[in-house]
Design an enzyme around this catalytic site. Structure first.
Site, short mmCIF file in Angstrom:
data_model
loop_
_atom_site.label_atom_id
_atom_site.label_comp_id
_atom_site.label_asym_id
_atom_site.label_seq_id
_atom_site.Cartn_x
_atom_site.Cartn_y
_atom_site.Cartn_z
N HIS A 216 0.99 -1.66 0.58
CA HIS A 216 0.25 0.17 -0.24
C HIS A 216 1.28 1.32 0.37
O HIS A 216 0.60 2.52 -0.99
CB HIS A 216 -0.94 0.00 1.06
CG HIS A 216 -1.65 1.16 0.92
ND1 HIS A 216 -2.77 1.72 1.34
CD2 HIS A 216 -1.68 2.49 1.40
CE1 HIS A 216 -3.94 3.01 1.13
NE2 HIS A 216 -2.48 3.31 2.19
N GLU A 217 1.62 1.43 1.17
CA GLU A 217 3.03 2.47 0.98
C GLU A 217 3.50 2.74 -0.24
O GLU A 217 3.41 4.00 -0.81
CB GLU A 217 3.37 2.34 2.97
CG GLU A 217 2.40 2.25 3.92
CD GLU A 217 2.19 3.59 3.63
OE1 GLU A 217 2.27 4.76 3.80
OE2 GLU A 217 0.94 3.86 3.83
N HIS B 291 1.87 4.43 -2.95
CA HIS B 291 2.08 6.00 -2.71
C HIS B 291 2.75 6.64 -3.16
O HIS B 291 3.62 7.52 -3.59
CB HIS B 291 1.86 6.00 -0.93
CG HIS B 291 0.38 6.11 -0.29
ND1 HIS B 291 -1.20 7.50 -0.78
CD2 HIS B 291 0.19 5.73 0.58
CE1 HIS B 291 -1.74 6.95 -0.46
NE2 HIS B 291 -0.98 6.17 0.31
#
Length: 668
Positions: free
Chosen positions: A460-461, A464
């Protein structure tokens, strides 16, 4: 004081900040000089005699404040990851100064007049990105109060100062409480259920935190703590849970209530009925009613699923009344019994380094053609922070990626991405981005073995990070993740899909000792169990979301913050003793110390787009360069320079549908 390295642009590759030269005493002078310089620059723009043009007003604004931006980005990462008493003192001093500085710019009447003149003649501005930038500057100033009477502007500036001070205090209280909430035990026997590696890490944590010879469990930011799934000692589970729920309970609950009242007054000054209405008006949802309608559609089904799960777990618990600290433990028993899967069995296949290189970087290479290369010659802000250089498929440089995955004293909870340098063709800069997590650091020489939730968070990160790295815009105002709050989580959630994509999963899910891939039968059991406990996960998230919206739709000050929270959860239909909200008011940093106030719904709003996009990837063959090229070109690279849902439609070929999300979360 040594020469301040923040006062001049970095000469390191990609303008990486010169962390080796930075000292605590450098930050405040850099802030002060940066604010003074930008204020002078803006005053010159606002008071020039020439008629307003895009170049002499909007682009000039984009060029202003470079020193301040450098200082702010570096200081933010340091206070988030390695805070100390000196930095906290500077933070408390800077917060109101910076709020006043922003108001001095955003409420400058001459600047507003110039920008409004350009906005009123926007068709005469050349270039789509330029027109959007004019529109964005105009809306930013209007939403900041530039069109208000002077008396209202004065009060608005006072409110902003008070909110900045309160937010900083909330965050510092929480950071101190995270350190103080360490749960210490005397013997290893009390940690029955944890692996040998986890027990060794608990001993190391205790030694590092001043409890040599004992064992300590550190906490992550959300309410539910990972160790609750395996600790057999029910009394210790209760202690861990209550330590989590009680962090900064009294002081931060009062600060939160104070902030909610101040935000309500500010929203009304700006012409909105509530802070939620003010925030959501500028996001893709458009208004609070749309958000509440969506939440109203999914909450009853999530609660019904959770009730069925609770019944099953209560049966397993027997005569013990199921409590919040029991749910993860008995859910793990069900997972083992019905799916023959347990966390201890899975962890040896999820070693951090292999997940990072053979999972995350591998998926990004297959999908986008990029390569990620270690740069041990470059220094991060701490010795354990690793620096990587990222290249396009043709070998051209893309940017830097920094990885900081382990918990430490002075580091805030949770997981997040920061920018240290924004991409911009105006300045010729390439992105430098950071991923942070709070994985317990293993003893020296031992591998970091992850839960699958931690694996998923790493993917997920990095989603980003890719959003920042792939940015290809001219103006820094639109770079990377500078998109509406309820859209920013969408690309990162999409990147989670590759964690379980067969080609990726089999490449990284290998035993840390033998290198053997996870047995296929375990893979199949793992996938079969992936939807288990979905009612709990959905309900704890929705409870936090509805709590956020309740605080930011108040019409009068709450007399008792704890009573307000309890009533809000009851009225929203999510008051379940065994499923507390993912964040309680007192440690809900997203909404009181970050930018998610009235917007924590963004995760599930973005998940509507995410689930629909995962369906698009799957329909088109999944992990294919053609798909990655489209997603990068049409959405990731454009940042905020294109209206967000237009970028989504450019990929999906239509507007979003909620049906894939309902199917994913079993909410049909």
């Amino acid at each position: 004081m040594t020469a301040n390295p923040l006062l001049t642009p970095s000469t390191l590759p990609y303008h990486l900040p010169p962390f080796a030269l930075l000292r605590d005493e450098h930050y405040l002078p850099a802030y002060e000089q940066g604010m003074a310089e930008q204020l002078a620059e803006v005053t010159a723009i606002a008071e020039q005699a020439d008629a307003p043009t895009f170049a002499n007003t909007i682009e000039a604004m984009e060029r202003s404040g470079q020193l301040l931006e450098r200082a702010k980005l570096v200081f933010t990462i340091m206070t988030s990851t390695n805070s100390n008493e000196a930095l906290r003192a500077i933070e408390a001093q800077v917060a109101p100064l910076y709020a006043a500085h922003r108001d001095a710019i955003l409420l400058n009447s001459k600047l507003f007049a110039r920008i409004k003149a350009l906005y009123d003649a926007i068709d005469e501005v050349e270039g789509a990105e330029e027109q959007r930038l004019v529109e964005r500057y105009y809306l930013d100033l209007v939403r900041a109060g530039a069109a208000l009477p002077q008396a209202d502007q004065t009060r608005l500036a006072e409110l902003n100062r008070e909110l900045a001070e309160a937010s900083t205090t909330f965050n510092q209280n929480l950071l101190a409480a995270m350190n103080d909430a360490l749960v210490v035990v005397d013997t290893a026997q009390e940690l029955d259920g944890l692996s040998e590696g986890e027990i060794a890490a608990a001993a190391q944590t205790a030694a590092e935190r001043g409890h040599p010879g004992k064992y300590a469990i550190s906490l992550i930011l959300p309410t539910s703590q990972p160790v609750l799934a395996t600790l057999t000692n029910r009394e210790l589970r209760r202690r861990v849970h209550e330590a989590s729920m009680g962090r900064a309970a009294e002081e931060n609950a009062e600060i939160a209530a104070q902030m909610a009242v101040l935000r309500l007054e500010r929203a009304r000054l700006l012409g909105f009925a509530s802070h939620a209405d003010y925030v959501i008006a500028d996001l893709t949802a458009g208004n609070a009613d749309t958000v509440m309608e969506m939440l109203g559609r999914i909450t009853p089904a999530a609660v019904a699923n959770a009730a069925q799960e609770e019944t099953a777990l209560q049966t397993l618990a027997g005569g013990v009344q199921l409590a919040a600290w029991d749910w993860p433990f008995y859910a793990e028993q069900v997972r083992r019994a019905e799916y023959n899967v347990d966390s201890a069995t899975m962890r040896p296949y999820f070693e951090l380094e292999r997940v990072l290189v053979d999972g995350i970087f591998f998926a990004a290479h297959k999908l986008y053609g990029i390569t990620v290369v270690p740069r041990p010659d470059l220094v991060g802000y701490l010795p354990e922070v690793r620096v990587f250089e990222v290249f396009n498929e043709d070998g051209s440089p893309l940017g830097l990626f920094l990885a900081d995955y382990h918990t430490r004293a002075g580091k805030r909870g949770g997981a997040w991405m920061n920018e240290l340098v924004s991409q911009s063709r105006l300045f010729g800069t390439k992105p430098v981005v950071v991923n942070n997590m709070n994985i317990v650091k293993p003893p020296e020489g031992e591998p970091a073995l992850l839960t699958f939730d931690e694996v998923n968070t790493m993917f997920h990160e990095f989603g980003h990070a890719l959003h920042g790295l792939f940015s290809s815009v001219r103006y820094p105002r639109f770079a990377g993740t500078k998109v509406p709050r309820d859209f920013v989580e969408f690309p990162s959630q999409v990147n989670e899909m590759w964690a379980t994509w067969p080609e990726v999963f089999t490449n990284y899910a290998k035993h840390y000792q033998t290198g053997e891939p996870m047995p296929i039968e375990l893979v199949e059991r793992f996938r079969a169990a992936s939807g288990f406990n979905e009612g709990f996960r959905s309900t704890e998230y929705l409870a936090a979301t509805l709590l956020d919206l309740a605080w930011h739709q108040i019409t009068e000050p709450p007399a008792d913050p704890a009573a307000f929270e309890a009533k809000a959860l009851q009225e929203a239909g999510v008051s379940i003793a065994a499923i507390p909200p993912r964040y309680r008011t007192n440690y809900f940093a997203h909404i009181w110390a970050s930018d998610y106030s009235a917007a924590y719904y963004s995760y599930i709003w973005s998940e509507v787009l995410d689930a629909d996009t995962v369906e698009w990837f799957t329909e088109n063959g999944g992990l294919r360069r053609e798909n990655g090229d489209i997603f990068r070109r049409e959405l990731l690279s454009v940042g905020g320079s294109v209206e967000s849902l237009a970028a989504f439609r450019a990929v999906r070929g239509r507007g979003p549908s909620i049906e894939p999300l309902l199917a994913r979360r079993d909410l049909n």
